[in-house]
Design a protein around this motif. Structure first.
Motif, PDB file in Angstrom:
ATOM      1  N   GLN A 159       0.745  -1.288   0.086  1.00 18.92           N
ATOM      2  CA  GLN A 159      -0.040  -0.015  -0.055  1.00 18.92           C
ATOM      3  C   GLN A 159       0.832   1.229   0.039  1.00 18.92           C
ATOM      4  O   GLN A 159       2.114   1.165   0.133  1.00 18.92           O
ATOM      5  N   GLY A 160       0.225   2.400  -0.054  1.00 21.14           N
ATOM      6  CA  GLY A 160       0.729   3.735  -0.188  1.00 21.14           C
ATOM      7  C   GLY A 160      -0.220   4.627   0.458  1.00 21.14           C
ATOM      8  O   GLY A 160      -0.502   4.006   1.705  1.00 21.14           O
ATOM      9  N   ASP A 161      -0.311   5.729   0.266  1.00 20.14           N
ATOM     10  CA  ASP A 161      -0.960   6.813   1.185  1.00 20.14           C
ATOM     11  C   ASP A 161      -2.707   6.158   0.683  1.00 20.14           C
ATOM     12  O   ASP A 161      -2.923   5.740  -0.541  1.00 20.14           O
ATOM     13  N   GLU A 162      -3.672   6.437   1.650  1.00 21.24           N
ATOM     14  CA  GLU A 162      -4.921   5.983   1.471  1.00 21.24           C
ATOM     15  C   GLU A 162      -5.765   6.784   0.394  1.00 21.24           C
ATOM     16  O   GLU A 162      -6.479   6.318  -0.591  1.00 21.24           O
ATOM     17  N   GLU A 163      -5.141   7.861   0.332  1.00 20.43           N
ATOM     18  CA  GLU A 163      -5.766   9.002  -0.850  1.00 20.43           C
ATOM     19  C   GLU A 163      -4.831   9.106  -1.878  1.00 20.43           C
ATOM     20  O   GLU A 163      -5.375  10.361  -2.616  1.00 20.43           O
ATOM     21  N   GLY A 164      -3.812   8.781  -2.102  1.00 23.80           N
ATOM     22  CA  GLY A 164      -2.875   9.034  -3.109  1.00 23.80           C
ATOM     23  C   GLY A 164      -3.315   8.567  -4.250  1.00 23.80           C
ATOM     24  O   GLY A 164      -4.005   7.446  -4.545  1.00 23.80           O
ATOM     25  N   ILE A 196       1.409   7.444  -5.566  1.00 28.39           N
ATOM     26  CA  ILE A 196       1.729   6.050  -5.050  1.00 28.39           C
ATOM     27  C   ILE A 196       2.736   5.351  -5.609  1.00 28.39           C
ATOM     28  O   ILE A 196       3.788   4.947  -4.916  1.00 28.39           O
ATOM     29  N   SER A 219      -4.955   1.619  -1.165  1.00 32.10           N
ATOM     30  CA  SER A 219      -4.635   3.139  -1.961  1.00 32.10           C
ATOM     31  C   SER A 219      -5.760   2.980  -3.179  1.00 32.10           C
ATOM     32  O   SER A 219      -5.512   2.545  -4.290  1.00 32.10           O
ATOM     33  N   HIS A 220      -7.086   3.479  -2.531  1.00 24.58           N
ATOM     34  CA  HIS A 220      -8.332   2.857  -3.380  1.00 24.58           C
ATOM     35  C   HIS A 220      -8.237   3.682  -4.479  1.00 24.58           C
ATOM     36  O   HIS A 220      -8.790   3.287  -5.666  1.00 24.58           O
ATOM     37  N   TRP A 221      -7.563   4.967  -5.023  1.00 22.80           N
ATOM     38  CA  TRP A 221      -7.476   5.480  -6.101  1.00 22.80           C
ATOM     39  C   TRP A 221      -6.942   5.117  -7.339  1.00 22.80           C
ATOM     40  O   TRP A 221      -7.217   5.291  -8.700  1.00 22.80           O
TER      41      TRP A 221
END
Length: 274
Positions: A76-81, A86, A113-115
């Motif tokens: 993963q990376g940032d959740e909102e990245g 990412i 990292s959903h985006w």
């Protein structure tokens, strides 16, 4: 009239292929440019062994963990990245961590990292199950440099943890693997009795992204220490340091997916950019 119409359609189709190729080329170029990592070296080149004596790409395929102290699973990376952040900041900084701690990097991302996650595309690829020892942390962050601490293997233990991964891992849609590690190789290699490490979200965000002095940043983020921002340096000098660190990892680990790259080159054969 029919011949003219047919020629016009062919020209239109060729124009669309050229535009598609340019879009993909700009995506590759802008991804790195936005992270300020590719100003001094070509964006994608073959891995150079001079960058490290322990190059994961040259590890033995049958026993990829042989010369490493375990595996870093980058999940993963940032959740909102979004994609640039990412792939070229959060993933890259975890690759730096793996390099510094002699961990074989393996990128298989989930929907945290959903985006960047599309279940219709990245949810395919089946299910993998494997067993390895679990790396443990005596502390989350190193007080001296703000980086995630090194993980340890519990002394004297042979206990194995079962791990599950789903889908294609996202990374495989756009890039080649950063190492030969694969869950199917674990049972017949030394990987089985070496620790698998996953950094927690606080270690990734607060540690690597904001605090770690070894990480790469696209600009001077708020909430970081002077050890990171180095206010005595000009913007040019500060960015230059980040570009050098980032370019080394980019040069070593990043290769575009061969099918995707072939499509770009096929649509625009005159391009020498990639």
């Amino acid at each position: 009239e029919g011949v003219n119409s047919s020629n016009a359609m062919r020209r239109l189709h060729a124009r669309r292929k050229q535009l598609s190729a340019r879009v993909l080329i700009r995506i590759f170029s802008s991804l790195a440019a936005c992270s300020l990592l590719c100003c001094s070296v070509p964006l994608f080149t073959k891995n150079s062994p001079s960058h490290s004596e322990r190059d994961p790409s040259s590890a033995g395929v049958d026993d990829p963990c042989e010369s490493f102290d375990g595996v870093l699973h980058i999940s993963q990376g940032d959740e909102e990245g979004a994609a640039t952040t990412i792939f070229f900041v959060f993933v890259l900084n975890q690759l730096i961590y793996a390099d510094r701690h002699n961990r074989l990097p393996w990128i298989h991302m989930d929907n945290a990292s959903h985006w960047i996650y599309d279940p219709e595309v990245h949810g395919r690829g089946g299910h993998e199950k494997f067993r390895m020892q679990k790396g443990e942390f005596t502390q989350q962050l190193n007080a001296s440099n703000g980086c995630p601490a090194g993980a340890i293997q519990k002394p004297g233990t042979t206990e194995l943890t079962t791990y599950h991964v789903e889908g294609n891992g996202v990374w495989a849609s756009y890039f080649e693997p950063v190492s030969p590690f694969h869950p199917q190789l674990v049972a017949r290699s030394t990987c089985r009795y070496k620790p698998l490490v996953r950094l927690s979200f606080p270690q990734i965000l607060q540690g690597l992204h904001l605090s770690c002095v070894h990480s790469v940043r696209a600009w001077r983020y708020g909430g970081t220490s002077e050890a990171v921002t180095k206010p005595h340096l000009s913007d040019h000098a500060w960015l230059g340091e980040n570009r050098q660190r980032g370019a080394k990892m980019l040069h070593k680990f990043y290769q575009p997916n061969r099918v995707l790259l072939a499509s770009v080159r096929g649509a625009n054969p005159h391009s020498k950019r990639l």
